[in-house]
Design a protein around this motif. Sequence first.
Motif, PDB file in Angstrom:
ATOM      1  N   UNK A  56       1.866   0.628 -10.147  1.00 62.08           N
ATOM      2  CA  UNK A  56       1.067   1.423  -9.243  1.00 62.08           C
ATOM      3  C   UNK A  56       0.699   2.717  -9.969  1.00 62.08           C
ATOM      4  N   UNK A  57      -0.583   3.059  -9.941  1.00 61.37           N
ATOM      5  CA  UNK A  57      -1.000   4.283 -10.612  1.00 61.37           C
ATOM      6  C   UNK A  57      -1.143   5.436  -9.608  1.00 61.37           C
ATOM      7  N   UNK A  58      -1.478   6.604 -10.125  1.00 64.39           N
ATOM      8  CA  UNK A  58      -1.568   7.810  -9.306  1.00 64.39           C
ATOM      9  C   UNK A  58      -2.615   7.657  -8.201  1.00 64.39           C
ATOM     10  N   UNK A  59      -3.778   7.098  -8.521  1.00 58.88           N
ATOM     11  CA  UNK A  59      -4.838   6.930  -7.522  1.00 58.88           C
ATOM     12  C   UNK A  59      -4.398   6.012  -6.386  1.00 58.88           C
ATOM     13  N   UNK A  60      -3.646   4.954  -6.730  1.00 59.30           N
ATOM     14  CA  UNK A  60      -3.134   4.053  -5.696  1.00 59.30           C
ATOM     15  C   UNK A  60      -2.199   4.801  -4.753  1.00 59.30           C
TER      16      UNK A  60
ATOM     17  N   UNK B 290       0.352  -4.629  -2.444  1.00 62.03           N
ATOM     18  CA  UNK B 290       0.499  -6.082  -2.291  1.00 62.03           C
ATOM     19  C   UNK B 290       1.278  -6.724  -3.434  1.00 62.03           C
ATOM     20  N   UNK B 291       1.287  -6.099  -4.593  1.00 64.78           N
ATOM     21  CA  UNK B 291       2.000  -6.682  -5.739  1.00 64.78           C
ATOM     22  C   UNK B 291       3.476  -6.284  -5.793  1.00 64.78           C
ATOM     23  N   UNK B 292       3.941  -5.480  -4.835  1.00 63.38           N
ATOM     24  CA  UNK B 292       5.346  -5.073  -4.825  1.00 63.38           C
ATOM     25  C   UNK B 292       6.201  -6.095  -4.077  1.00 63.38           C
ATOM     26  N   UNK B 293       7.437  -6.212  -4.497  1.00 63.26           N
ATOM     27  CA  UNK B 293       8.371  -7.101  -3.801  1.00 63.26           C
ATOM     28  C   UNK B 293       8.769  -6.466  -2.467  1.00 63.26           C
ATOM     29  N   UNK B 294       9.399  -7.250  -1.610  1.00 62.19           N
ATOM     30  CA  UNK B 294       9.848  -6.754  -0.316  1.00 62.19           C
ATOM     31  C   UNK B 294      10.824  -5.592  -0.498  1.00 62.19           C
TER      32      UNK B 294
ATOM     33  N   UNK C   7       2.346  -0.008   5.136  1.00 62.04           N
ATOM     34  CA  UNK C   7       2.683  -0.420   3.773  1.00 62.04           C
ATOM     35  C   UNK C   7       2.432  -1.915   3.598  1.00 62.04           C
ATOM     36  N   UNK C   8       2.822  -2.714   4.583  1.00 61.93           N
ATOM     37  CA  UNK C   8       2.608  -4.160   4.503  1.00 61.93           C
ATOM     38  C   UNK C   8       1.132  -4.516   4.409  1.00 61.93           C
ATOM     39  N   UNK C   9       0.284  -3.733   5.057  1.00 58.36           N
ATOM     40  CA  UNK C   9      -1.147  -4.027   5.067  1.00 58.36           C
ATOM     41  C   UNK C   9      -1.894  -3.400   3.893  1.00 58.36           C
TER      42      UNK C   9
END
Length: 178
Positions: A1-5, A45-49, A38-40
């Motif tokens: 995840x980058x700063x803009x995200x 979306x690429x992070x684990x639960x 966060x879920x939406x």
Amino acid sequence: MNHDDLVKILESIVPIYALNKSSTLTAEELANELINAVDQSEELSNLSKEEKQRFCQKMNDLLMPNFLEFPSKGKNVLESQVELEAEFKKFAEEWRVETGMLSLVTQKSMHPAYQRIIGMGQPVIPLILRDLEQKPDHWFWALRAITGDNPVKPEQRGRRSQMAQAWIQWGKEHGYEW
């Protein structure tokens, strides 16, 4: 995840916390709103639960503590207002001292003290407007996050004093006194 995200995520999540000041959400409901956001989030979306849970916990730790303190039970409105103002001044000073040498507004806005001010919600708007009137500073992100509004016209962007005037006028039009 980058700063803009991260900036996009925070822009979508922080207003949820500001709602608590003018709504009847419980702390648990507020935490659930964060989890849903966060879920939406496409950015997450690429992070684990487990990573999402850690992110939610860190956001709660950053934003939530100050939320549930105002107004405290057994205190009158004046005492709560005095405490709110003291808390605001403490965080504003910490933010200014620790970000004074930063040039990027996004970096200044991501500072924990600035985020805590946003987490204080609607009651802090008059304090920000008064501060903005006395010495225009980068309060625009906070005001936008708390209010969901943006009175700054495209031609005013980047002109701090004009942006400050736009927000001060907005505050007066919306009945805020400071």
